[in-house]
Design a protein around this motif. Structure first.
Motif, PDB file in Angstrom:
ATOM      1  N   UNK A 124     -20.137 -33.616 -21.018  1.00  0.00           N
ATOM      2  CA  UNK A 124     -20.139 -32.223 -21.464  1.00  0.00           C
ATOM      3  C   UNK A 124     -21.489 -31.571 -21.199  1.00  0.00           C
ATOM      4  N   UNK A 125     -22.565 -32.310 -21.462  1.00  0.00           N
ATOM      5  CA  UNK A 125     -23.913 -31.791 -21.219  1.00  0.00           C
ATOM      6  C   UNK A 125     -24.140 -31.524 -19.746  1.00  0.00           C
ATOM      7  N   UNK A 126     -23.661 -32.432 -18.883  1.00  0.00           N
ATOM      8  CA  UNK A 126     -23.841 -32.265 -17.447  1.00  0.00           C
ATOM      9  C   UNK A 126     -23.065 -31.073 -16.919  1.00  0.00           C
ATOM     10  N   UNK A 127     -21.850 -30.868 -17.442  1.00  0.00           N
ATOM     11  CA  UNK A 127     -21.047 -29.709 -17.019  1.00  0.00           C
ATOM     12  C   UNK A 127     -21.730 -28.410 -17.439  1.00  0.00           C
ATOM     13  N   UNK A 128     -22.270 -28.393 -18.650  1.00  0.00           N
ATOM     14  CA  UNK A 128     -22.985 -27.190 -19.102  1.00  0.00           C
ATOM     15  C   UNK A 128     -24.199 -26.910 -18.219  1.00  0.00           C
ATOM     16  N   UNK A 129     -24.926 -27.968 -17.859  1.00  0.00           N
ATOM     17  CA  UNK A 129     -26.089 -27.807 -16.985  1.00  0.00           C
ATOM     18  C   UNK A 129     -25.670 -27.210 -15.647  1.00  0.00           C
ATOM     19  N   UNK A 130     -24.547 -27.704 -15.124  1.00  0.00           N
ATOM     20  CA  UNK A 130     -24.042 -27.185 -13.858  1.00  0.00           C
ATOM     21  C   UNK A 130     -23.642 -25.716 -13.986  1.00  0.00           C
ATOM     22  N   UNK A 131     -22.968 -25.388 -15.086  1.00  0.00           N
ATOM     23  CA  UNK A 131     -22.523 -24.017 -15.320  1.00  0.00           C
ATOM     24  C   UNK A 131     -23.712 -23.072 -15.459  1.00  0.00           C
ATOM     25  N   UNK A 132     -24.695 -23.446 -16.282  1.00  0.00           N
ATOM     26  CA  UNK A 132     -25.848 -22.579 -16.510  1.00  0.00           C
ATOM     27  C   UNK A 132     -26.709 -22.451 -15.249  1.00  0.00           C
TER      28      UNK A 132
END
Length: 505
Positions: free
Chosen positions: A232-240
């Motif tokens: 979840x953290x990695x997906x958020x990093x990618x999104x941001x």
């Protein structure tokens, strides 16, 4: 089960195709600006015409790397791409000097660079596939040797044809001289034959053998199961990250439009918007547990090894310097050193012919020192050796401003040649140990982003800088390139590596 140690001649055979690949690149790099100018391009238009090459590489390289990791045919894993690229490149090399208009030449450059990248990109991974860790430095050095040798002969051909064989070096306005045409014809033949040699004289491990090597390689072993919170953290990093890139790109694009700045800048910042959109799309697909080639390619780009991220800055500034040299050396030598811009004059064409000779010198120096740099690195370190080599290159580029003779120009290329040899080998030696073998082709393709991106930056801003701030004198672009190369050397010191180069008999 271990990869066997290959003989010198086996490594020679698997690297021989690089001779032809660099033959093609040498002809492209040394003569494309001349072709563009002959077909009517102004000095400030040349960088944007070159944009085809890096944009094509940016798209082609990771895709070819990704699919070559997953390919197996009767020819093997990487060799089908060597062969396909060689055939297409040979066709493009024939078309390029026969281009009737400027825009056909620019389109042919696009085709030629894409084709060369199809052949070249898997060659770096080929070393990782076939050689054990202790022989990889030798493998990359062998590639550097063939790159230098191929570039020497390729760069020298127009000069040889015109001065030694009596083939015409001049032509009517808008027509490419016969000496250049015949150089490209020979280049197409050499490209195809050398790649065919590697295709049929080299072997690749079977999928079963590669799977066993990957199982035993701790870098390629099955990773621990990803925790939901980490994913979840990695997906958020990618999104941001995507939102950030898209926002910055959109704001700067609006600023360029509002202030009516040079249109070439759109390419860089609209490109940033596109990458940001791709990151956002990949993040949203991952939220839905969609996994395909697109999400894998974009996500692995985000999750590069730390060593690769630091080397990215080194590559950026060193290749920015090289691209400034390839774009502007012809205009700087003919205009600043020889004082002419008349493309139909004998003085201009004699000066333009000296540029391939200069490029021959730096490539010859690179071939000569290809096996010396690992020896120096063994006594110091990869980082220090790369720093020293890049400083030599930077000083060589800056010195062109002060030179007034042909022989002086050749001396400036000695420093560039030392840097070139190091750029072609030591970053890959520092990188290869940090890459998962199962993704070697993909990450080598992504690593080439940091060759391509500085080329896009150079092609989009150098023309603007030269025209608006550097008195429309191309020699100042070489000075900028020289300082950029020195900076890249300093940034090498950030790359932490405890390994030393291994010298194999």
């Amino acid at each position: 089960m271990q990869k066997r140690t290959l003989s010198f001649w086996e490594i020679w055979n698997m690297s021989f195709g690089f001779l032809g690949i660099q033959f093609g690149f040498a002809l492209q790099n040394a003569n494309t600006s001349r072709i563009f100018e002959t077909l009517g391009a102004d000095v400030d238009q040349i960088p944007i015409l070159w944009i085809a090459a890096p944009v094509t590489g940016l798209v082609v390289q990771p895709i070819i790397g990704y699919f070559s990791d997953r390919t197996w045919t009767r020819l093997g894993r990487r060799r089908p791409y060597f062969l396909a690229g060689a055939i297409l490149s040979s066709i493009a090399l024939y078309i390029m000097p026969n281009s009737p208009t400027l825009w056909i030449a620019a389109g042919t450059l696009w085709l030629m660079d894409a084709s060369i990248n199809i052949s070249m990109e898997p060659f770096r991974a080929f070393v990782g596939d076939n050689l054990p860790e202790k022989q990889r430095t030798l493998g990359f050095s062998m590639q550097s040797f063939f790159i230098g040798t191929g570039a020497v002969v390729g760069s020298l051909l127009p000069y040889v044809f015109s001065n030694w064989m009596g083939i015409s070096n001049t032509a009517p306005e808008g027509v490419i001289p016969d000496s250049v045409k015949w150089s490209f014809y020979v280049g197409g033949i050499v490209f195809l034959l050398t790649v065919l040699w590697t295709v049929f004289k080299s072997k690749e491990y079977t999928p079963e053998e590669l799977a066993e090597f990957e199982r035993r390689d701790k870098l390629a072993a099955q990773p621990e199961k990803e925790k939901p919170e980490d994913r979840t953290k990695n997906i958020k990093k990618q999104l941001y990250s995507g939102i950030g890139m898209m926002t910055v790109g959109a704001l700067v694009t609006w600023y360029i439009f509002d202030h009516q700045l040079t249109k070439e800048l759109y390419i860089l910042f609209v490109g940033l918007v596109v990458v940001g959109v791709l990151f956002i799309m990949a993040a949203n697909l991952r939220k839905k547990n969609v996994k395909n080639a697109f999400t894998t390619i974009v996500t692995d780009m985000l999750n590069m090894p730390d060593t690769m991220k630091k080397l990215a800055w080194v590559q950026f500034f060193s290749w920015f310097a090289l691209f400034s040299m390839w774009i502007y050396t012809t205009a700087a030598v003919t205009g600043h050193v020889f004082g002419t811009s008349d493309t139909t004059s004998e003085l201009y064409n004699d000066a333009a012919d000296w540029v391939p000779v200069m490029f021959t010198v730096y490539n010859g120096v690179a071939a000569a020192v290809a096996f010396l740099l690992p020896v120096i690195a063994q006594k110091t370190s990869n980082r220090v050796t790369h720093l020293l080599a890049l400083c030599f290159g930077g000083v060589g580029l800056i010195s062109i401003y002060f030179i007034t003779t042909k022989m002086g120009l050749l001396l400036s290329m000695v420093g560039v040649g030392i840097a070139w040899a190091s750029i072609l080998s030591l970053p890959y030696a520092m990188l290869s140990g940090s890459l998962p073998s199962a993704k070697m082709g993909y990450y080598m393709g992504v690593f080439n982003f940091f060759i391509v991106i500085p080329q896009i930056v150079a092609a989009t801003i150098l023309g603007f800088l030269v025209k608006e701030f550097l008195w429309n004198d191309p020699v100042y672009a070489l000075i900028v390139g020289g300082f950029s190369m020195i900076l890249s050397g300093v940034l090498t010191l950030r790359v932490k590596s405890t390994k030393r180069v291994t010298i194999d008999e």
